[in-house]
Design a protein around this motif. Structure first.
Motif, PDB file in Angstrom:
ATOM      1  N   GLU A 143      37.705  42.059  50.352  1.00  0.00           N
ATOM      2  CA  GLU A 143      37.030  43.063  49.531  1.00  0.00           C
ATOM      3  C   GLU A 143      37.198  44.482  50.073  1.00  0.00           C
ATOM      4  N   LYS A 175      36.763  49.807  49.031  1.00  0.00           N
ATOM      5  CA  LYS A 175      36.536  48.568  48.288  1.00  0.00           C
ATOM      6  C   LYS A 175      37.769  48.271  47.436  1.00  0.00           C
ATOM      7  N   SER A 228      39.676  46.007  44.528  1.00  0.00           N
ATOM      8  CA  SER A 228      39.402  45.148  43.374  1.00  0.00           C
ATOM      9  C   SER A 228      40.565  44.209  43.085  1.00  0.00           C
ATOM     10  N   SER A 229      41.789  44.629  43.424  1.00  0.00           N
ATOM     11  CA  SER A 229      42.939  43.761  43.199  1.00  0.00           C
ATOM     12  C   SER A 229      44.089  44.166  44.112  1.00  0.00           C
ATOM     13  N   HIS A 235      43.152  38.995  42.823  1.00  0.00           N
ATOM     14  CA  HIS A 235      41.872  39.691  42.884  1.00  0.00           C
ATOM     15  C   HIS A 235      41.121  39.331  44.165  1.00  0.00           C
ATOM     16  N   THR A 236      40.091  40.090  44.468  1.00  0.00           N
ATOM     17  CA  THR A 236      39.280  39.837  45.652  1.00  0.00           C
ATOM     18  C   THR A 236      38.855  38.374  45.689  1.00  0.00           C
ATOM     19  N   GLU A 291      38.643  51.804  44.479  1.00  0.00           N
ATOM     20  CA  GLU A 291      37.837  52.754  43.698  1.00  0.00           C
ATOM     21  C   GLU A 291      38.466  54.140  43.697  1.00  0.00           C
TER      22      GLU A 291
END
Length: 150
Positions: A40, A46, A48-49, A89-90, A131
Motif C-alpha cells: 500500500e 499511498k 493504488s495500483s 492493485h494493492t 495519490e
C-alpha cells in the motif's frame, strides 16, 4: 517432467498447486516459497495500483539464467518462478519464487538468492499509481547490495 517452472503471466497464481509440484518427490526434505505482493505504501506515498511491463524473450531468458546459477550453487530438486505483469492493485500477488531441496539450508539460501537476483537482473518495468500521480519505479541501491552478497 522438467525440474524448472518459469511463467510470466497476467493471471493470479495458485500457491498450493506450486507447493504440491515442488514437494511431490519423496527425496524432498524442504520446500520454501516466497510470495511478493503490491504494498500500500512506497516511498512514503499511498499506492493504488502498479503496472508491470516486460520484454518476453529477454525476461524469460534472464529468469532461466538466474535459475541455472542457483542450481549450480545449491543442490536443488525443483525451482518455480512466477511473475505477474499488467495491472495489479494493492494486495495483489506479484511474484512467487519456490524451491525444493533435501535440506532446509539450501532451500532458504537458494530462494533468497533467486529473489535478490530477480530484483536486479530480470527486466521488468514498474509504474505506480499514487495519490500524487503516476511514476516509474527506479532501481534501488538496497536491491543491488542484497544481490552483491551472493
Amino acid at each position: 517432467m522438467s525440474d524448472i517452472f518459469i511463467a510470466v503471466q497476467t493471471q493470479p497464481f495458485d500457491q498450493n498447486a506450486v507447493y504440491r509440484w515442488l514437494s511431490e518427490q519423496n527425496s524432498v526434505g524442504a520446500t520454501t516459497i516466497f510470495v511478493g505482493k503490491v504494498r500500500e505504501m512506497n516511498l512514503g506515498d499511498k499506492v493504488s495500483s502498479l503496472y508491470l511491463e516486460h520484454y518476453p524473450a529477454m525476461t524469460e531468458k534472464a529468469l532461466q539464467e538466474i535459475v541455472i546459477e542457483a542450481k549450480q550453487r545449491w543442490n536443488l530438486q525443483r525451482v518455480a518462478i512466477i511473475h505477474r505483469v499488467g495491472l495489479l492493485h494493492t494486495g495483489d500477488e506479484i511474484v512467487l519464487v519456490g524451491v525444493s531441496t533435501a535440506h532446509r539450508g539450501d532451500a532458504y539460501s537458494a530462494n533468497e538468492f533467486i529473489m535478490d537476483y530477480l530484483k536486479t537482473k530480470a527486466p521488468f518495468w514498474k509504474k505506480e499509481q499514487t495519490e500524487q500521480g503516476e511514476r516509474w519505479i527506479e532501481e534501488r541501491n538496497s536491491d543491488h547490495i542484497a544481490a552483491e552478497k551472493w
